[in-house]
Design a protein around this motif. Structure first.
Motif, PDB file in Angstrom:
ATOM      1  N   ASP A 179      44.386  45.025  44.020  1.00 39.42           N
ATOM      2  CA  ASP A 179      45.081  44.914  42.699  1.00 39.42           C
ATOM      3  C   ASP A 179      43.996  46.544  41.754  1.00 39.42           C
ATOM      4  O   ASP A 179      44.489  46.881  40.744  1.00 39.42           O
ATOM      5  CB  ASP A 179      44.510  43.657  42.194  1.00 39.42           C
ATOM      6  N   ILE A 180      42.497  46.658  42.153  1.00 38.76           N
ATOM      7  CA  ILE A 180      41.744  47.720  42.212  1.00 38.76           C
ATOM      8  C   ILE A 180      42.695  48.656  41.634  1.00 38.76           C
ATOM      9  O   ILE A 180      42.554  49.912  41.551  1.00 38.76           O
ATOM     10  CB  ILE A 180      40.550  47.441  42.527  1.00 38.76           C
ATOM     11  N   ALA A 181      42.767  49.266  43.181  1.00 34.99           N
ATOM     12  CA  ALA A 181      43.879  49.944  43.497  1.00 34.99           C
ATOM     13  C   ALA A 181      44.704  50.831  42.927  1.00 34.99           C
ATOM     14  O   ALA A 181      45.165  51.706  42.491  1.00 34.99           O
ATOM     15  CB  ALA A 181      43.789  50.718  45.047  1.00 34.99           C
TER      16      ALA A 181
ATOM     17  N   LEU B 139      35.396  45.344  26.266  1.00 35.56           N
ATOM     18  CA  LEU B 139      33.642  44.983  26.596  1.00 35.56           C
ATOM     19  C   LEU B 139      33.528  43.406  26.471  1.00 35.56           C
ATOM     20  O   LEU B 139      33.039  43.063  28.144  1.00 35.56           O
ATOM     21  CB  LEU B 139      32.084  45.400  25.474  1.00 35.56           C
ATOM     22  N   ASP B 140      34.180  42.343  26.157  1.00 38.62           N
ATOM     23  CA  ASP B 140      34.110  41.210  26.785  1.00 38.62           C
ATOM     24  C   ASP B 140      35.107  41.099  27.463  1.00 38.62           C
ATOM     25  O   ASP B 140      33.741  40.239  27.894  1.00 38.62           O
ATOM     26  CB  ASP B 140      35.489  40.844  25.368  1.00 38.62           C
ATOM     27  N   LYS B 141      35.815  41.687  28.405  1.00 40.25           N
ATOM     28  CA  LYS B 141      36.070  41.660  30.448  1.00 40.25           C
ATOM     29  C   LYS B 141      35.204  41.891  30.528  1.00 40.25           C
ATOM     30  O   LYS B 141      34.619  41.257  31.637  1.00 40.25           O
ATOM     31  CB  LYS B 141      37.174  42.286  29.675  1.00 40.25           C
TER      32      LYS B 141
ATOM     33  N   TYR C  78      44.461  45.749  36.417  1.00 34.85           N
ATOM     34  CA  TYR C  78      42.586  45.066  36.525  1.00 34.85           C
ATOM     35  C   TYR C  78      43.403  43.067  35.839  1.00 34.85           C
ATOM     36  O   TYR C  78      42.353  42.271  36.298  1.00 34.85           O
ATOM     37  CB  TYR C  78      41.595  45.601  35.529  1.00 34.85           C
ATOM     38  N   SER C  79      43.754  43.217  34.525  1.00 37.49           N
ATOM     39  CA  SER C  79      43.723  42.016  34.139  1.00 37.49           C
ATOM     40  C   SER C  79      45.439  41.740  33.669  1.00 37.49           C
ATOM     41  O   SER C  79      45.799  40.499  33.764  1.00 37.49           O
ATOM     42  CB  SER C  79      43.008  41.851  32.787  1.00 37.49           C
ATOM     43  N   THR C  80      46.537  42.560  34.424  1.00 36.92           N
ATOM     44  CA  THR C  80      47.657  42.013  34.540  1.00 36.92           C
ATOM     45  C   THR C  80      48.342  42.806  35.217  1.00 36.92           C
ATOM     46  O   THR C  80      47.650  43.121  36.364  1.00 36.92           O
ATOM     47  CB  THR C  80      48.208  42.849  32.909  1.00 36.92           C
ATOM     48  N   PRO C  81      49.558  42.399  35.927  1.00 38.07           N
ATOM     49  CA  PRO C  81      50.313  40.795  35.329  1.00 38.07           C
ATOM     50  C   PRO C  81      49.443  39.915  35.067  1.00 38.07           C
ATOM     51  O   PRO C  81      48.985  39.756  36.782  1.00 38.07           O
ATOM     52  CB  PRO C  81      51.356  41.472  35.452  1.00 38.07           C
TER      53      PRO C  81
ATOM     54  N   ILE D 275      40.684  40.835  38.405  1.00 39.29           N
ATOM     55  CA  ILE D 275      40.252  39.527  37.559  1.00 39.29           C
ATOM     56  C   ILE D 275      40.629  37.550  37.623  1.00 39.29           C
ATOM     57  O   ILE D 275      39.269  37.456  38.511  1.00 39.29           O
ATOM     58  CB  ILE D 275      39.722  39.752  35.684  1.00 39.29           C
ATOM     59  N   GLU D 276      41.549  37.922  38.057  1.00 42.98           N
ATOM     60  CA  GLU D 276      41.945  36.234  38.126  1.00 42.98           C
ATOM     61  C   GLU D 276      41.758  35.970  39.570  1.00 42.98           C
ATOM     62  O   GLU D 276      41.383  35.204  40.400  1.00 42.98           O
ATOM     63  CB  GLU D 276      42.932  35.741  37.878  1.00 42.98           C
ATOM     64  N   LYS D 277      41.699  36.921  40.787  1.00 38.95           N
ATOM     65  CA  LYS D 277      41.651  36.345  42.267  1.00 38.95           C
ATOM     66  C   LYS D 277      40.144  36.851  42.444  1.00 38.95           C
ATOM     67  O   LYS D 277      40.032  36.577  43.331  1.00 38.95           O
ATOM     68  CB  LYS D 277      42.095  37.927  42.536  1.00 38.95           C
ATOM     69  N   ILE D 278      39.621  37.396  41.635  1.00 36.78           N
ATOM     70  CA  ILE D 278      37.665  37.495  41.461  1.00 36.78           C
ATOM     71  C   ILE D 278      37.297  35.830  41.424  1.00 36.78           C
ATOM     72  O   ILE D 278      36.566  35.659  41.829  1.00 36.78           O
ATOM     73  CB  ILE D 278      37.123  38.806  40.997  1.00 36.78           C
TER      74      ILE D 278
END
Length: 344
Positions: free
Chosen positions: A37-39, A99-101, A43-46, A52-55
């Motif tokens: 996902d990072i590659a 920044l909130d993320k 990061y936050s979508t979809p 983020i959800e997997k972290i």
């Protein structure tokens, strides 16, 4: 709109739980998915398929596994970089959302604190107007250039001949230099070939020794990491067997409407006296919300609230599903989660 949001949150929660069932026994596979996902910059979508959800899913099934920390920092630094670009473009609302993320993932994200300080110095949340900037001075007009005098025909002819003679001399000198260089290169070719052969042999031996050293270092690091994880598991097991007997120091009810609407200005006013109580009692907190998404959003708001009062205070927080209205309970400060969490 609230009904649609709740439906979306329910769908994301169901998908997360489904992923949890299949990933509980496969933390290595989950780390690989996060890296993918990072590659791919997911990061936050979809929704349902992002880093983020997997972290957060990985943290829920392996809360003491530190391998996810480097991934958390990568995602956090990405949003800090976006925030700095938004600040440079004077898009302060977007900068705060980035920044909130980062705050939601980890308050230790490199560059996060300095970026928040920069934004706080420029921007008041809830307003799209930045603080006034001094006017820029008008650029100075270039000085008029003197008009060149016209040359007569004789002067032009003389300059043309001199230039032609100079170019011819330069061409002859360049040809002689190239011939000498070609001869020198030919003479050095044999010597360089022998030196290159010896250098390659030395490099091969150096690589072999370096590989041996790396293997030894990897084995030593793996042994140290295993020892650390074993000690963490033993401490966690010991704490899990203890009953949670301390009563809450205080309980504060919150407005579900403010949380549903993600109203940052009004929730800040509601959280300020609670943050002061946290600082006065050096307390840990348990956030009682209906969904994990509400918990993460409220955690960011609470972290920023405490930070504005005392940047040196480290907020320790835990999550508990709320049966009714959301609330915050204060507990004696400690170095572990206030809620017992089973490890897989």
């Amino acid at each position: 709109m609230n009904t649609l949001l709740k439906s979306a949150f329910a769908a994301v929660l169901a998908l997360t739980l489904s992923n949890l069932v299949s990933a509980q026994t496969k933390p290595e596979a989950l780390l690989s998915q996060i890296d993918a996902d990072i590659a791919a910059q997911r990061y936050s979508t979809p929704a349902g398929n992002n880093a983020i959800e997997k972290i957060f899913l990985f943290k829920s099934i392996a809360p003491y596994d530190q391998r996810v920390t480097s991934r958390v920092n990568k995602v956090g630094e990405f949003y800090v970089e976006l925030a700095n670009k938004a600040i440079a473009s004077k898009d302060y609302d977007k900068a705060q959302s980035y920044l909130d993320k980062s705050w939601m993932l980890s308050y230790l994200t490199p560059g996060l604190s300095s970026a928040q300080d920069k934004l706080d110095g420029l921007f008041t949340p809830g307003s799209s107007v930045a603080k006034a900037e001094p006017p820029k001075p008008a650029p100075a007009k270039p000085a008029p250039q003197p008009v060149a005098k016209k040359d007569d025909a004789a002067e032009k002819a003389a300059r043309a001949k001199a230039l032609a003679d100079q170019k011819a001399a330069e061409a002859r000198a360049l040809a002689a230099k190239k011939a000498a260089e070609a001869k020198r290169q030919k003479q050095l070719a044999a010597k360089e070939a022998a030196q290159e052969k010896a250098r390659q042999a030395a490099l091969a031996e150096e690589r072999r020794l370096a590989e041996q050293r790396r293997e030894a270092e990897k084995k030593a690091q793996a042994a140290a990491k295993l020892a650390t994880l074993k000690a963490q598991r033993e401490r966690a097991l010991a704490m899990r067997n203890q009953e949670e007997t301390e009563p809450a120091l205080a309980n504060f009810d919150l407005s579900q409407t403010l949380i549903d609407d993600r109203n940052t200005r009004q929730i800040r006013d509601e959280l300020t006296p609670i943050c002061q109580e946290i600082l006065d009692n050096e307390a840990s907190v348990v956030l009682h919300t209906k969904t994990p998404q509400d918990y993460r959003w409220l955690t960011v708001r609470l972290t920023l609230c405490v930070r504005r009062l005392d940047k040196s205070f480290r907020l320790r927080h835990s999550y508990q599903m709320a049966d009714s209205e959301p609330a915050i309970s204060l507990h004696p400060g400690r170095n572990i989660s206030l809620l017992k969490k089973a490890r897989n």
